[in-house]
Design an enzyme around this catalytic site. Structure first.
Site, short mmCIF file in Angstrom:
data_model
loop_
_atom_site.label_atom_id
_atom_site.label_comp_id
_atom_site.label_asym_id
_atom_site.label_seq_id
_atom_site.Cartn_x
_atom_site.Cartn_y
_atom_site.Cartn_z
N TYR A 452 0.81 -1.29 -0.10
CA TYR A 452 -0.14 -0.05 0.01
C TYR A 452 0.96 1.12 -0.06
O TYR A 452 1.14 1.88 -1.02
CB TYR A 452 -0.94 0.05 1.24
CG TYR A 452 -1.96 0.88 1.31
CD1 TYR A 452 -3.00 0.89 0.25
CD2 TYR A 452 -1.96 2.13 1.77
CE1 TYR A 452 -3.91 2.03 0.28
CE2 TYR A 452 -2.86 3.27 1.52
CZ TYR A 452 -4.02 3.08 0.95
OH TYR A 452 -4.86 3.89 0.83
N SER A 532 -6.46 0.90 -4.66
CA SER A 532 -6.72 2.18 -4.25
C SER A 532 -5.28 2.77 -4.33
O SER A 532 -4.68 2.71 -5.40
CB SER A 532 -7.25 2.32 -2.86
OG SER A 532 -7.58 3.71 -2.52
N ASP A 615 -17.79 3.10 -7.93
CA ASP A 615 -16.88 3.84 -7.36
C ASP A 615 -16.72 5.29 -7.24
O ASP A 615 -16.65 5.85 -8.11
CB ASP A 615 -15.37 3.25 -7.61
CG ASP A 615 -14.34 3.66 -6.78
OD1 ASP A 615 -14.58 4.36 -6.22
OD2 ASP A 615 -13.30 2.92 -6.91
N HIS A 648 -15.94 1.84 -3.82
CA HIS A 648 -14.33 1.50 -3.62
C HIS A 648 -14.04 0.53 -2.86
O HIS A 648 -13.06 -0.02 -3.18
CB HIS A 648 -13.89 3.08 -3.41
CG HIS A 648 -12.27 3.06 -3.33
ND1 HIS A 648 -11.58 3.21 -4.56
CD2 HIS A 648 -11.65 3.20 -2.06
CE1 HIS A 648 -10.50 3.13 -4.13
NE2 HIS A 648 -10.26 3.42 -2.88
#
Length: 674
Positions: A452, A532, A615, A648
């Site tokens: 991430y 993301s 999203d 999302h």
């Protein structure tokens, strides 16, 4: 081709931004149909779906929340798609359904995005969302009457109701519904309002008007005693302004701070630091990284709120102080030490009283409890331990297992390591590795590298059906703690944001190099997965270092860093990434923007792109444009799978989670197989 700050920037798939265009919709349908046909034909699909169903269809209960004489909690059922909200009248009361999201719509498209009980437990505000999108409406249920009230608040995307002690109303953040306002500008139109139970939503009193600044997240919180009302302006993920009002006083003189809401005073504003404030028993407790990248705690006398009069009661430690809370008249401190959790207990003057011993090197998110009640609960999880709920008494110093979740897996066959490797600039990076104990490392093991690296988010040990299914079949699951995350404090976060974002990508590439050099795997058996901001991460890895990996799963990503501020919630991320409208910041954004740097002269890894049709946070145009660009130059699969009735965070139905994860793992197994 646009001329941006003197640089010609090609954008051949600009047309794919307009989802209202019938041609774009047709293109999406064709892409999704093709991807699903290919995925359905992959070997191993049936076995993966069966195993994931065993791991995800389970019975589990959340930690309880006590309000008045009532107890609120959620329960997962192995035969239902979504968790059910329950309530009991007291500990020994009969369990009854509060809200069952499984019954709210025939197709499961309506979701519950949180419940907010009043202090006396008589009323519950709850948010409903369609397709699990961020956009929500807010309703109120009267538990004594057993029905919903007529109160209805639309545009409650950022609402987290903060109730008054008497339960007559709550404070919340409201957004307008004007379709002329671009979604990326909505945060700048947020208002703080007060809703009195029984009034129509449009009549709610406005306490703070819109800031006009889309990069500010506005929040509101009422102290438990109802005296102190706080409004916060969050500038990205590394600066907070805090304004407060004493509701027991007559309206005071206006503040000279131009951003202070009318009648509010700045407690702290304009400083490059994060501040979280708790009001309790006549004092403010401030958790902050000001002058302390790993955070500390101050105690503030509201009669002497000037910064010079703040008193430090918990100094910065070598571990990162993730959060502070007050439970049972104790200060509960949640630390991250080397990316795993610790819980410390102090008195309200800051003196240490002891610790809560956790079962091992895992993760918890602090206590669930009340400031005047020593009883509290916490969850604990690790790579080999499903989420368990523990009960503790802070006055007695006792803890016990309250609810155990049973998952059909023997994790004693797994081993977990935490290793360190040098990044490109020599910075040491930690990484967790999960594999079977009997797995021989021959340099060719299928390895899934997940990352991430942004927004001060910490990746800590946690149980994952994806990881279990991967490891059981002989794979290695790797999770590095990249710069940009919060594992090692605010300095670690800042080292992977804005002009330093390339550090995050270098850390990730170095993880791949270490895994190869240490004979866990090789480039033909290494895959990467991120969603993301993690989708940006794997997109950058795929375009910058395609020779390191064989396959990529990229979920709900942002990938066009030149136009990201123009769609979705993009403008709110300017403090994290930078503003492409400013020439110096455009330069660093364009330099790594994955969409603009798809190489044409090197083989690319296979790509499975996971997008969501609803999203409203990261616009799916990023996924569409990048997939098209990769398809144009790559000989390997580049498939776009579009989740329906999903936002999302994906769909909130278990069957859809199983289908998505089975598709992703089957795709990776196909690509990494010999």
């Amino acid at each position: 081709v646009d001329d941006l700050h003197g640089t010609p920037v090609a954008d051949p798939y600009r047309w794919l931004e307009d989802v209202a265009d019938p041609d774009v919709r047709g293109w999406m349908r064709a892409q999704d149909q093709f991807a699903r046909e290919q995925l359905a034909a992959l070997p191993g699909q049936a076995a993966l779906r069966k195993r994931l169903a065993e791991l995800l269809y389970i019975d589990a209960v959340s930690a309880p929340i006590r309000r008045g004489g009532r107890v609120f909690y959620t329960r997962r059922h192995r035969d239902r798609e979504k968790p059910v909200y329950y309530v009991k009248d007291g500990e020994a009361g009969e369990e009854r359904v509060l809200i069952d999201p499984n019954t709210l719509s025939p197709d499961g498209s309506v979701s519950v995005h949180g419940i907010f009980p009043s202090r006396d437990g008589r009323l519950v505000a709850y948010k409903l969302s369609r397709n699990n999108a961020d956009a929500s409406i807010l309703q109120i249920r009267d538990l004594d009457a057993g029905r919903d009230l007529a109160d209805l608040i639309d545009n409650a995307r950022y609402a987290a109701p903060s109730w008054t002690p008497d339960g007559r109303g709550f404070y919340y953040v409201w957004l307008p519904s004007d379709p002329a306002i671009p979604p990326s500008d909505l945060p700048g139109h947020a208002e703080v309002r007060y809703h009195r139970v029984g009034d129509p939503g449009p009549d709610d009193v406005v306490l703070a008007h819109a800031t006009g600044d889309a990069s500010r997240f506005v929040g509101v919180h009422l102290a438990r005693d109802g005296r102190w009302l706080f409004i916060t302006h969050q500038h990205g993920w590394n600066r907070t302004d805090v304004f407060y009002k004493d509701l027991s006083e007559a309206p005071g003189a206006a503040s000279d701070d131009v951003h202070a809401p009318p009648g509010f005073r700045p407690l702290i504003a304009g400083q490059p630091a994060i501040y979280d404030v708790i009001a309790w028993r006549g004092a403010f407790y401030v958790h902050t990284d000001e002058g302390a990248p790993r955070y500390r705690v101050f105690k503030v006398d509201p009669a002497r709120p000037a910064r010079a009069d703040w008193h430090e009661i918990v100094a910065e430690q070598s571990a990162t102080l993730e959060g502070a809370q007050i439970v049972g008249d104790r200060l509960v401190l949640s630390y991250l030490r080397d990316a795993h959790s610790e819980l410390a207990i102090h008195d309200l003057a800051g003196a240490p009283l002891g610790r809560i011993d956790l079962p091992g090197l895992g993760t918890t998110s602090g206590l669930i409890g009340e400031p005047d009640d020593p009883r509290a609960y916490y969850h604990y999880t690790s790579f080999t331990q499903p989420d368990q709920i523990y009960e503790t008494d802070l006055h007695r110093g006792e803890s016990r297992l309250w609810r155990e979740v049973e998952v059909p897996v023997d994790t004693s066959q797994f081993t977990v390591e935490q290793v360190r490797y040098p990044s490109k600039d020599g910075t040491p990076i930690s990484m967790f590795l999960v594999r079977r104990r009997d797995l021989a490392l021959d340099g060719r093991r299928p390895t899934l590298l997940y990352g991430y690296g942004g927004f001060n988010v910490s990746l800590t040990p946690g149980f994952s059906a994806r990881a279990v299914a991967w490891v059981e079949q002989g794979g290695v699951y790797a999770v590095p703690n990249l710069r940009g995350g919060g594992e090692y404090g605010e300095d670690w976060h800042r080292a992977g944001m804005r002009e330093h974002k390339q550090n995050t990508f270098d850390d990730f590439a170095a993880a791949a190099e270490w895994l190869i050099a240490n004979r866990y795997t090789d480039a033909d058996h290494l895959a990467i997965y991120g969603g993301s901001n993690g989708g940006l991460l794997v997109g950058a890895a795929m375009t910058q270092r395609p020779e390191l990996v064989r396959a990529v799963v990229c979920a709900v990503p942002l990938l066009d860093m030149v136009r990201y501020t123009k769609v979705g919630a993009g403008r709110t991320w300017i403090p994290e990434y930078g503003d492409p409208d400013l020439a110096p910041e455009f330069a660093w954004l364009y330099a790594y923007s994955p969409y603009h740097h798809v190489p044409e002269d090197r083989p690319l890894p296979a790509l499975l792109m996971l997008a969501a049709d609803s999203d409203d946070r990261v616009d799916p145009m990023h996924a569409r444009k990048f997939t098209a660009a990769v398809q144009h130059v790559s000989d390997r699969p580049a498939w776009l799978r579009v989740e329906v009735n999903a936002g999302h965070g994906g769909a909130d139905m278990t069957q859809q989670t199983i289908a998505r994860e089975a598709d992703a793992l089957a795709f990776l197994q196909r690509e990494l197989g010999d």
